[in-house]
Each structure stands twice: as C-alpha cells, then as structure tokens.
Design an enzyme around this catalytic site. Structure first.
Site, PDB file in Angstrom:
ATOM      1  N   HIS A 188      -2.061  -2.497  -9.400  1.00 11.33           N
ATOM      2  CA  HIS A 188      -3.022  -1.828  -8.518  1.00 11.33           C
ATOM      3  C   HIS A 188      -4.270  -2.683  -8.431  1.00 11.33           C
ATOM      4  O   HIS A 188      -4.669  -3.310  -9.411  1.00 11.33           O
ATOM      5  CB  HIS A 188      -3.387  -0.441  -9.086  1.00 11.33           C
ATOM      6  CG  HIS A 188      -4.022   0.450  -8.088  1.00 11.33           C
ATOM      7  ND1 HIS A 188      -5.349   0.369  -7.766  1.00 11.33           N
ATOM      8  CD2 HIS A 188      -3.508   1.429  -7.301  1.00 11.33           C
ATOM      9  CE1 HIS A 188      -5.635   1.273  -6.855  1.00 11.33           C
ATOM     10  NE2 HIS A 188      -4.534   1.917  -6.539  1.00 11.33           N
ATOM     11  N   ASP A 206       2.926   5.498  -6.970  1.00 12.16           N
ATOM     12  CA  ASP A 206       4.111   5.359  -6.110  1.00 12.16           C
ATOM     13  C   ASP A 206       5.395   5.223  -6.913  1.00 12.16           C
ATOM     14  O   ASP A 206       6.479   5.512  -6.410  1.00 12.16           O
ATOM     15  CB  ASP A 206       3.956   4.131  -5.206  1.00 12.16           C
ATOM     16  CG  ASP A 206       2.801   4.329  -4.244  1.00 12.16           C
ATOM     17  OD1 ASP A 206       1.786   3.652  -4.398  1.00 12.16           O
ATOM     18  OD2 ASP A 206       2.915   5.223  -3.381  1.00 12.16           O
ATOM     19  N   HIS A 218       0.868  -1.197   0.000  1.00 14.31           N
ATOM     20  CA  HIS A 218       0.000   0.000   0.000  1.00 14.31           C
ATOM     21  C   HIS A 218       0.894   1.233   0.000  1.00 14.31           C
ATOM     22  O   HIS A 218       1.686   1.400  -0.909  1.00 14.31           O
ATOM     23  CB  HIS A 218      -0.950  -0.102   1.207  1.00 14.31           C
ATOM     24  CG  HIS A 218      -1.996   0.950   1.304  1.00 14.31           C
ATOM     25  ND1 HIS A 218      -2.384   1.752   0.281  1.00 14.31           N
ATOM     26  CD2 HIS A 218      -2.755   1.324   2.368  1.00 14.31           C
ATOM     27  CE1 HIS A 218      -3.347   2.579   0.679  1.00 14.31           C
ATOM     28  NE2 HIS A 218      -3.577   2.352   1.953  1.00 14.31           N
TER      29      HIS A 218
HETATM   30  C1  SDX Z   1      -1.284   2.090  -3.356  1.00 13.22           C
HETATM   31  O1  SDX Z   1      -6.052   0.790  -2.991  1.00 13.22           O
HETATM   32  C2  SDX Z   1      -5.529   1.908  -3.320  1.00 13.22           C
HETATM   33  O2  SDX Z   1      -6.197   2.773  -3.855  1.00 13.22           O
HETATM   34  C3  SDX Z   1      -4.058   2.078  -2.965  1.00 13.22           C
HETATM   35  C4  SDX Z   1      -3.415   3.374  -3.399  1.00 13.22           C
HETATM   36  C5  SDX Z   1      -4.022   4.557  -2.698  1.00 13.22           C
HETATM   37  O3  SDX Z   1      -3.884   5.677  -3.226  1.00 13.22           O
HETATM   38  O4  SDX Z   1      -4.539   4.382  -1.548  1.00 13.22           O
HETATM   39  O5  SDX Z   1      -3.560   3.548  -4.803  1.00 13.22           O
HETATM   40  C6  SDX Z   1      -1.925   3.406  -3.077  1.00 13.22           C
HETATM   41  O6  SDX Z   1      -1.211   1.281  -2.477  1.00 13.22           O
HETATM   42  C7  SDX Z   1      -0.815   1.781  -4.761  1.00 13.22           C
HETATM   43  C8  SDX Z   1      -0.274   0.322  -4.903  1.00 13.22           C
HETATM   44  C9  SDX Z   1       1.161   0.333  -4.374  1.00 13.22           C
HETATM   45  N1  SDX Z   1       1.675  -1.045  -4.246  1.00 13.22           N
HETATM   46  C10 SDX Z   1       2.695  -1.480  -4.997  1.00 13.22           C
HETATM   47  O7  SDX Z   1       3.195  -0.827  -5.930  1.00 13.22           O
HETATM   48  C11 SDX Z   1       3.242  -2.837  -4.586  1.00 13.22           C
HETATM   49  C12 SDX Z   1       3.398  -3.729  -5.829  1.00 13.22           C
HETATM   50  N2  SDX Z   1       2.056  -4.033  -6.323  1.00 13.22           N
HETATM   51  C13 SDX Z   1       1.481  -5.319  -5.920  1.00 13.22           C
HETATM   52  O8  SDX Z   1       1.810  -5.706  -4.612  1.00 13.22           O
HETATM   53  C14 SDX Z   1       0.019  -5.442  -6.332  1.00 13.22           C
HETATM   54  O9  SDX Z   1      -0.090  -4.959  -7.613  1.00 13.22           O
HETATM   55  C15 SDX Z   1      -1.057  -4.789  -5.476  1.00 13.22           C
HETATM   56  C16 SDX Z   1      -0.991  -5.223  -4.063  1.00 13.22           C
HETATM   57  C17 SDX Z   1      -0.929  -3.302  -5.549  1.00 13.22           C
HETATM   58  C18 SDX Z   1      -2.416  -5.186  -6.045  1.00 13.22           C
HETATM   59  O10 SDX Z   1      -2.463  -6.540  -5.961  1.00 13.22           O
HETATM   60  P1  SDX Z   1      -3.880  -7.324  -6.100  1.00 13.22           P
HETATM   61  O11 SDX Z   1      -4.956  -6.441  -6.593  1.00 13.22           O
HETATM   62  O12 SDX Z   1      -4.135  -8.066  -4.838  1.00 13.22           O
HETATM   63  O13 SDX Z   1      -3.576  -8.244  -7.291  1.00 13.22           O
HETATM   64  P2  SDX Z   1      -2.697  -9.517  -7.213  1.00 13.22           P
HETATM   65  O14 SDX Z   1      -1.622  -9.374  -6.187  1.00 13.22           O
HETATM   66  O15 SDX Z   1      -3.600 -10.682  -7.128  1.00 13.22           O
HETATM   67  O16 SDX Z   1      -1.994  -9.448  -8.641  1.00 13.22           O
HETATM   68  C19 SDX Z   1      -2.649  -9.969  -9.760  1.00 13.22           C
HETATM   69  C20 SDX Z   1      -1.545 -10.739 -10.486  1.00 13.22           C
HETATM   70  C21 SDX Z   1      -0.884 -11.776  -9.592  1.00 13.22           C
HETATM   71  O17 SDX Z   1      -0.476 -12.838 -10.456  1.00 13.22           O
HETATM   72  P3  SDX Z   1      -1.419 -14.165 -10.506  1.00 13.22           P
HETATM   73  O18 SDX Z   1      -1.532 -14.671  -9.063  1.00 13.22           O
HETATM   74  O19 SDX Z   1      -2.741 -13.716 -11.069  1.00 13.22           O
HETATM   75  O20 SDX Z   1      -0.651 -15.101 -11.401  1.00 13.22           O
HETATM   76  O21 SDX Z   1      -0.503  -9.837 -10.887  1.00 13.22           O
HETATM   77  C22 SDX Z   1       0.722 -10.188 -10.219  1.00 13.22           C
HETATM   78  C23 SDX Z   1       0.367 -11.111  -9.068  1.00 13.22           C
HETATM   79  O22 SDX Z   1       1.408 -12.034  -8.848  1.00 13.22           O
HETATM   80  N3  SDX Z   1       1.287  -8.933  -9.748  1.00 13.22           N
HETATM   81  C24 SDX Z   1       2.580  -8.593  -9.831  1.00 13.22           C
HETATM   82  C25 SDX Z   1       2.649  -7.286  -9.311  1.00 13.22           C
HETATM   83  N4  SDX Z   1       1.430  -6.889  -8.924  1.00 13.22           N
HETATM   84  C26 SDX Z   1       0.592  -7.923  -9.174  1.00 13.22           C
HETATM   85  N5  SDX Z   1       3.664  -9.248 -10.293  1.00 13.22           N
HETATM   86  C27 SDX Z   1       4.835  -8.592 -10.224  1.00 13.22           C
HETATM   87  N6  SDX Z   1       4.992  -7.322  -9.753  1.00 13.22           N
HETATM   88  C28 SDX Z   1       3.917  -6.648  -9.291  1.00 13.22           C
HETATM   89  N7  SDX Z   1       4.050  -5.406  -8.835  1.00 13.22           N
END
Ligand code: SDX
Length: 430
Positions: free
Chosen positions: A307, A365, A266
């Site tokens: 995201h 971010d 996050h």
């Molecule tokens: C913020 O909610 C908000 O609005 C948050 C925010 C705000 O203003 O409040 O926008 C601020 O938190 C932005 C997000 C910042 N986080 C990151 O940059 C951390 C890296 N991102 C990931 O951890 C991830 O993308 C999340 C946590 C942000 C979202 O993950 P989800 O929605 O739970 O999706 P997921 O983890 O299930 O991902 C879907 C797929 C997965 O692969 P499969 O299981 O489907 O095979 O995409 C892959 C994940 O493995 N994946 C990534 C990835 N993000 C998702 N693979 C590699 N690198 C990544 N960054």
C-alpha cells in the site's frame, strides 16, 4: 502562535526563500510551497508521495501506526457498531446522526434508489460480456444527462441532493450491470428493505420468487461497504477532486473516479487478487509466484499486498479478515481451496524477508475478494462493489472541496525534458 517557517537556500539565489509551515490536528506538518513559482521553481514529486494536495477534515490515515479515522471515529469501531448508511451520513455531514436524522437520511436515499426508465435502454448498447466497470463508467456518466440542468454546484442543497441521488442509485446501477451480464431481468429496489439488503435483492432476486436476502450476508456486505467508504486522497478520490475543481457536474466527476478506481494498482486489486489466486491454483505453486513478485524484471506483483500509505497492517484488512472468516464459517466454506490457498500465501508472504523489509502487508483488497466470492459475487463485479461503496467518499471529498471559498482549478506543472525550440523541416528534407 508564532508562524513557523522553512528556509530554502538555493545556490544561485541571493536570499533564502521562507516558506510557511502549517500544522493539522493529526499527521505530518506541511510546507506551503505556493510562492516557489515566483522564483521560477516548481517542486517535483511524481506520484505525489510527499504532497498534500488539499486540506481535509474527513479521513485521517497513519500508515505507520495502521490508523484509519473517519471524522475522528476509528474504522474498527464503525465496522463493529455502525452501518453503511450511518457512515454515509457521518462522512457527508461530519457528525453521527440522531435516530431521527438517520431515519430521514435513509428515507431520502431509499426514495431515490430507482433510476429513470430510459437508463435501462443504455445497457442494450453493451455486449452481454462487457466488463461491468465499463458499463458503470458509461451509465454513471450518462446520469449527467438527466440531472445536470437542475444542478448548481455552488448551492450546498443541490450538492447534497446530487450526493444522495448517487449514493441511492449506485446499487441499482451495479445490480443492473450484473443482471444484464447474465441475461436476467432488472430488479426494482424495494423500499421496505435496508440499503444493503436492497442491493442483494436487486442482485440475486428474480421476478419468479420473493426470497428475502440473508440478513447475515447483508450484514457482512454492509461491513465491506463501510471498509471501502473513504480513504483520504487516494487515486480515485484525487481524480474526483480534480474533475470537480473544473466545475464539472458530480455525475461526470464520479464517472471519472470509477475509471481511476478500475486500475489493478488501486480498486481493481480485489478482482486481480482473486484472478491471481485462481492462477496460482495450488499451494505447491506459491513459491514460484513469490519469486516472480520479487523479480525486478517481472512485472508481476502480489495482488492484495502492499500500500502507498500503510507501511504497517491495513486496519481495514484486520476487520476484513474477521468478516471473511465469519462469512466462510456461515456458509460452511472454511475448507474452500481458494481460501486455504490465500491463508497459506498470507502466511508465507508475512514471513518472507522481502515482504517484511518492504513492509508489504495484506491490504483490504486481499480479503475482500475472497469474501465477495464467498457471497456469490462474480469476480468481475468486485471493483463495481468497491465503486458503489466509495461513492460516498468521493462525494464527501467533492462537497468539502466545493464548500471551501478558496478552492481553485487543479492544474499541476511539470519538469520538461523534451526538445528545445527547433524549426519545422519539410517532408522532402527529412
Ligand atoms: C487500494 O491509496 C489508497 O488508499 C488505495 C486504497 C483505497 O482504499 O483507496 O487503499 C485501495 O488501492 C489498495 C492497494 C491495492 N493494490 C494492490 O494490492 C496491488 C498490488 N500492490 C502494489 O501494486 C503496490 O503495493 C501499490 C501500488 C499498492 C503501492 O505501490 P507504491 O506505494 O507505489 O510502492 P512501490 O510500487 O514503489 O513499492 C515499493 C516496493 C517496490 O520495490 P522497489 O522498487 O523498492 O525495489 O515494494 C515492491 C515494489 O516493487 N512492491 C511489491 C508489491 N507492492 C510493492 N512487490 C511485490 N508485490 C507487491 N504487491
């Protein structure tokens, strides 16, 4: 208008269950599943991917179209034409202020920017190398000790004064966290400076000189504050709402939100993104890290990408990218190796079919970390800046929840898969 219904047919129930459907002004319709419990059923939605936890009029996000509106105004317009204090007024009150309303609001915030002198003593208990977010969680929660007795959360005036106090004091506390970590004296806010200039003054000013903060850098930071002000029902905002639903005071609720924001999935992503870029170190290592990001057995994620809601470009990232370029050009850092590495990583990720197929775009971010770094903000202060900016979003959502006459205690249920009832076994029989 005829009430719309969803009909749920469950195998062993004689009659189908009729569930009301409600429409908002924008976004998906919702199915009200409240009566399911009467039929001894819960819904199951870990991570609340398909769950609307509340009704709100504050922020709308369309993840497919990359749309972000605050009280109906698009984020790119606010970032270009407004300033953070005005966006605070808009989020809290629902309308853009007149000049007189804006001046009065800024006067209120400015004259609440000092903290009680006792608060500076809290810092002494922390090690100098304590993470500033750990200090923020503690000090903001401790504000409860100074104001909770004058706070009736069912009184709209009391709620607004608590919101103004917190919006006013977060920059002061954030700057105190930084000053404490570098062994410099705390700087008092200066009432002649605007909100963001005041923060830069408290961060980088010293009693030994009266250097004025750069207006250009203050403008860039103000835009970063706008881009982080609110974002619908994200994890930290949902935390603040849940804490607020118990009747906890707003200082305790915001402290809970700061704790939730700290996580690298996050708000901690901007710090994690810069740490990752430094770890990658050189363009030649990018492919190794991209491979790791795709490897299911490797917990490594590309920080700053992906995201929960945006399955298209994060509209804030577009504005943040422009601001990033402006700041780097202004500071002559366009050849900064970390920035060049970031741009190369962005290009590769946007062309890689794994990221394209999973719709993993750079989020806000990704660029905010690079920009904050260029502004001289240390990496461990990035999420503190995010918390400072998001305070108005948390309080606007908290206030909206408490203004609703039918708000209730938040208390989710579960799918239980543990042991069924069993008798205790004495230790000599185990
Ligand atoms: C913020 O909610 C908000 O609005 C948050 C925010 C705000 O203003 O409040 O926008 C601020 O938190 C932005 C997000 C910042 N986080 C990151 O940059 C951390 C890296 N991102 C990931 O951890 C991830 O993308 C999340 C946590 C942000 C979202 O993950 P989800 O929605 O739970 O999706 P997921 O983890 O299930 O991902 C879907 C797929 C997965 O692969 P499969 O299981 O489907 O095979 O995409 C892959 C994940 O493995 N994946 C990534 C990835 N993000 C998702 N693979 C590699 N690198 C990544 N960054």
């Amino acid at each position: 208008m005829t009430e719309r219904k969803a009909t749920l047919k469950i195998d062993h129930l004689a009659d189908p269950i009729e569930l009301p459907i409600y429409s908002g002004t924008l976004g998906p319709d919702v199915v009200d599943i409240g009566q399911l419990v009467k039929h001894n059923y819960f819904t199951y939605d870990p991570g609340f991917v398909s769950t609307a936890a509340c009704e709100s009029k504050i922020t709308f996000i369309d993840g497919d179209k990359g749309i972000l509106l605050h009280r109906g105004y698009a984020i790119n317009q606010l970032a270009e034409k407004s300033d953070y204090i005005e966006v605070c007024y808009l989020l809290l009150n629902g309308e853009l202020p007149t000049q007189a309303q804006k001046d009065a609001f800024l006067h209120e915030v400015t004259h609440h920017s000092m903290v009680h002198e006792q608060i500076s003593l809290f810092f002494r208990g922390f090690r100098r190398d304590a993470h500033p977010m750990a200090i923020m969680v503690g000090v903001v929660g401790a504000l409860s000790a100074f104001y909770h007795d004058k706070l009736n959360i069912s009184d709209p005036q009391h709620r607004m004064s608590a919101a103004i106090r917190l919006i006013a004091k977060m920059p002061t506390i954030a700057a105190m966290c930084y000053k404490y970590s570098i062994g410099q004296p705390f700087m008092y806010p200066q009432n002649h400076l605007n909100y963001t200039e005041n923060f830069l003054h408290m961060m980088f000013g010293t009693p030994c000189d009266n250097k004025q903060p750069s207006a250009t850098l203050a403008r860039a930071l103000d835009r970063i504050f706008i881009l982080h002000a609110d974002h619908e029902q994200n994890a930290s905002t949902s935390t603040v709402r849940l804490a607020g639903s118990t009747g906890a005071n707003p200082y305790a609720c915001v402290s809970a939100g700061i704790g939730a924001l700290w996580g690298p999935a996050h708000g901690g992503a901007n710090e994690a993104c810069l740490t990752m870029l430094h770890e990658i170190g050189d363009v030649k290592n990018i492919d190794t890290y991209i491979k790791r990001a795709k490897d299911k057995n490797d917990p490594f994620r590309l920080m700053g990408f992906g995201h929960r809601v945006y399955k298209n470009y994060d509209p804030r990232a577009k504005v943040m990218r422009e601001t990033c370029y402006e700041v780097l050009n202004e500071l002559g850092l366009q050849n900064d190796p970390i920035f060049k590495l970031a741009m190369k990583l962005e290009k590769i990720a946007l062309e890689d079919e794994y990221f394209v197929e999973k719709k993993l775009y750079p989020n806000v971010d990704f660029y905010s970390g690079i920009t904050l770094s260029a502004l001289g903000i240390p990496i461990n202060m990035f999420t503190v800046i995010f918390a400072l900016a998001r305070t108005v979003g948390w309080l606007s959502q908290w206030n909206e929840m408490l203004s609703s006459p039918d708000h209730k205690l938040g208390r989710p249920r579960q799918l239980y898969t543990g042991h069924t009832d069993r008798n205790f076994v004495d230790i000599d029989k185990r």
